[in-house]
Each structure stands twice: as structure tokens, then as C-alpha cells.
Design a protein around this motif. Structure first.
Motif, mmCIF file in Angstrom:
data_model
loop_
_atom_site.group_PDB
_atom_site.id
_atom_site.type_symbol
_atom_site.label_atom_id
_atom_site.label_comp_id
_atom_site.label_asym_id
_atom_site.label_seq_id
_atom_site.Cartn_x
_atom_site.Cartn_y
_atom_site.Cartn_z
ATOM 1 N N GLU A 131 0.870 -1.315 0.053
ATOM 2 C CA GLU A 131 0.121 -0.046 0.151
ATOM 3 C C GLU A 131 0.703 1.251 -0.028
ATOM 4 O O GLU A 131 0.654 2.326 -0.781
ATOM 5 N N LEU A 132 2.084 1.109 0.879
ATOM 6 C CA LEU A 132 2.746 2.356 1.015
ATOM 7 C C LEU A 132 3.480 2.578 -0.299
ATOM 8 O O LEU A 132 3.627 3.631 -0.756
ATOM 9 N N ALA A 133 4.173 1.529 -0.781
ATOM 10 C CA ALA A 133 4.997 1.749 -1.833
ATOM 11 C C ALA A 133 4.248 1.717 -3.257
ATOM 12 O O ALA A 133 4.943 2.852 -4.055
ATOM 13 N N PHE A 134 3.353 1.059 -3.607
ATOM 14 C CA PHE A 134 2.466 1.187 -4.899
ATOM 15 C C PHE A 134 1.344 2.039 -4.933
ATOM 16 O O PHE A 134 1.066 2.787 -5.800
ATOM 17 N N ILE A 135 0.670 2.267 -4.030
ATOM 18 C CA ILE A 135 -0.520 3.059 -3.773
ATOM 19 C C ILE A 135 -0.310 4.498 -3.430
ATOM 20 O O ILE A 135 -0.664 5.402 -4.018
ATOM 21 N N GLU A 136 0.415 4.760 -2.436
ATOM 22 C CA GLU A 136 0.776 5.988 -1.975
ATOM 23 C C GLU A 136 1.988 6.414 -2.576
ATOM 24 O O GLU A 136 2.378 7.492 -2.411
ATOM 25 N N GLY A 137 2.880 5.556 -3.242
ATOM 26 C CA GLY A 137 3.964 6.122 -4.105
ATOM 27 C C GLY A 137 5.475 6.530 -3.060
ATOM 28 O O GLY A 137 6.077 6.943 -3.714
ATOM 29 N N PHE A 138 5.512 5.789 -2.014
ATOM 30 C CA PHE A 138 6.697 6.013 -1.361
ATOM 31 C C PHE A 138 7.786 5.368 -1.785
ATOM 32 O O PHE A 138 7.576 4.102 -2.032
ATOM 33 N N SER A 139 9.400 5.881 -1.545
ATOM 34 C CA SER A 139 10.282 4.831 -1.765
ATOM 35 C C SER A 139 10.386 3.910 -0.834
ATOM 36 O O SER A 139 9.648 4.146 0.222
ATOM 37 N N HIS A 140 11.100 2.852 -1.112
ATOM 38 C CA HIS A 140 11.371 1.815 -0.378
ATOM 39 C C HIS A 140 11.832 2.160 1.119
ATOM 40 O O HIS A 140 11.502 1.953 2.205
ATOM 41 N N GLN A 141 12.729 3.282 1.046
ATOM 42 C CA GLN A 141 13.573 4.077 2.139
ATOM 43 C C GLN A 141 12.470 4.701 3.058
ATOM 44 O O GLN A 141 12.403 4.464 4.285
ATOM 45 N N ASP A 142 11.376 5.465 2.351
ATOM 46 C CA ASP A 142 10.388 6.029 3.028
ATOM 47 C C ASP A 142 9.587 5.174 3.746
ATOM 48 O O ASP A 142 9.058 5.133 4.992
ATOM 49 N N VAL A 143 9.183 4.048 3.142
ATOM 50 C CA VAL A 143 8.375 2.894 3.743
ATOM 51 C C VAL A 143 8.913 2.575 5.019
ATOM 52 O O VAL A 143 8.494 2.157 5.957
ATOM 53 N N ALA A 144 10.252 2.026 4.926
ATOM 54 C CA ALA A 144 11.063 1.530 5.880
ATOM 55 C C ALA A 144 11.104 2.627 7.359
ATOM 56 O O ALA A 144 10.823 2.378 8.244
ATOM 57 N N ASP A 145 11.269 3.898 6.895
ATOM 58 C CA ASP A 145 11.114 4.876 7.822
ATOM 59 C C ASP A 145 10.046 5.016 8.477
ATOM 60 O O ASP A 145 9.742 5.038 9.783
ATOM 61 N N ARG A 146 8.877 4.939 7.595
ATOM 62 C CA ARG A 146 7.441 5.250 8.232
ATOM 63 C C ARG A 146 6.880 3.991 9.114
ATOM 64 O O ARG A 146 6.425 4.288 10.005
ATOM 65 N N LEU A 147 7.595 2.862 8.773
ATOM 66 C CA LEU A 147 7.007 1.422 9.233
ATOM 67 C C LEU A 147 8.307 1.299 10.491
ATOM 68 O O LEU A 147 7.866 0.333 11.326
ATOM 69 N N ALA A 148 9.231 2.133 10.549
ATOM 70 C CA ALA A 148 10.554 1.742 11.473
ATOM 71 C C ALA A 148 10.799 0.458 11.583
ATOM 72 O O ALA A 148 11.014 -0.389 12.514
ATOM 73 N N ILE A 149 11.276 0.097 10.244
ATOM 74 C CA ILE A 149 11.491 -1.344 9.887
ATOM 75 C C ILE A 149 12.941 -1.358 9.009
ATOM 76 O O ILE A 149 12.892 -0.454 8.052
ATOM 77 N N PRO A 150 13.752 -2.162 8.968
ATOM 78 C CA PRO A 150 14.899 -2.260 8.098
ATOM 79 C C PRO A 150 14.520 -2.420 6.697
ATOM 80 O O PRO A 150 13.420 -2.749 6.155
ATOM 81 N N LEU A 151 15.125 -1.615 5.888
ATOM 82 C CA LEU A 151 14.855 -1.495 4.402
ATOM 83 C C LEU A 151 14.944 -2.849 3.626
ATOM 84 O O LEU A 151 14.145 -3.051 2.961
#
Length: 173
Positions: A131-151
Motif C-alpha cells: 500500500e505504501l510503496a505502490f498505492i501511496e508512492g513512497f520509496s522503499h526507504q520512506d516505507v522503512a522509515d514510516r514503519l520503523a523497519i529495516p530496508l
């Protein structure tokens, strides 16, 4: 860096900012970025340093190397967004030239419904990353930051989710 990580020391950050902002801007400009973009990326870089100071490990790299890597990654993210933006403009122009046929609209709606239905079979973790990467268009690093998980975890979840979706949607290819 330690004072920023430990207690959010604003004076230490101001000192770090004064020292590194012009250096990051110069580094980006030497890499071909226009002055305005270099300044914007330098500010975003130091904002990321403020937010991620606790992640800095002096055993792995010096502060300047770590900050330069953040700047480089942000510049790459911006370049990717610009490329996507230019591509979407091309697609919009192409779409304007050829009016969409009613059966294509229905097919697109059906395809979207099938994809949404297939996504319900993903684990909650996989669903959120997709959802974050493909629907909302966040980069993989941004997804990792938002979810507080490793890239790497983000990339693994995406790979597994896409494999699962491909299996469920094979007939749409």
C-alpha cells in the motif's frame, strides 16, 4: 552527533547544521544538481540526520560519510520522483489523444477489483508495505522509515507480496 541522538540537543544540531549544510550543498552541486535543488536536498539531509541521529554508528562510518550517503540517497529519490512525474505526463498526453473505449474502462475497473481482491490475501505486513510503496508512492526507504523497519525487510515483504499477487493474477497478463 551523540548529543543529538541522546537528548535532541538543539545547540549541537545547530553546530552540525552550520558545518555540514554548505558542504552537502557543494557536494550536490559538484554532482550536477542546480543550486536551488542542492540547497533543498541539503536541508532535507540534515533534517533526516536530526530524525535518525540515533541510527548513526561511528564504528561503521564517519559522520561526514554517513551524512553524504543520506544526501546521495535523497538526491536519487528526488531524481526517481522526477522521472515518474515526467512519465505520468507522457501517459496523460497519450491518453488525451485516444479516447478510452467503454470496454477498456470496464476492463480496467475489473482489473482493479481483481487486484484489490488479491491484496486481501496478503499478510497485514505485506499489505501495508504494498500500500505504501505502490498505492501511496513512497520509496522503499520512506516505507522503512514510516514503519520503523529495516530496508531489507521492506524489500523482502514486497518481493513475497508481489510473488503472491502474480500467482493470483496470472491470467491478467
Amino acid at each position: 552527533m551523540a548529543a543529538i541522538a541522546r537528548s535532541g540537543d538543539r545547540a549541537a544540531f545547530a553546530e552540525l547544521f552550520d558545518h555540514f549544510a554548505p558542504r552537502v550543498k557543494g557536494l550536490l552541486m559538484r554532482g550536477g544538481a542546480p543550486a536551488e535543488l542542492a540547497e533543498e536536498v541539503a536541508q532535507e539531509t540534515l533534517l533526516a540526520v536530526w530524525r535518525k541521529a540515533a541510527l548513526f554508528d561511528p564504528a561503521k562510518a564517519s559522520a561526514s560519510t554517513w551524512i553524504a550517503a543520506i544526501a546521495r540517497n535523497l538526491r536519487i529519490d528526488i531524481a526517481r520522483r522526477e522521472t515518474r512525474s515526467r512519465l505520468s505526463q507522457v501517459y496523460e498526453i497519450l491518453d488525451e489523444e485516444a479516447p478510452e473505449q467503454p470496454d477498456e474502462t470496464l476492463s480496467g475497473a475489473e482489473r482493479d477489483a481483481r487486484v484489490r481482491a488479491a491484496m486481501t490475501h496478503l499478510s497485514p505486513d505485506q499489505y501495508r508495505v504494498v500500500e505504501l510503496a505502490f498505492i501511496e508512492g513512497f520509496s522503499h526507504q520512506d516505507v522503512a522509515d514510516r514503519l520503523a523497519i529495516p530496508l531489507g525487510t521492506v524489500k523482502s515483504r514486497l518481493r513475497l507480496a508481489l510473488s503472491h499477487l502474480r500467482g493470483r493474477l496470472e491470467d491478467l497478463r
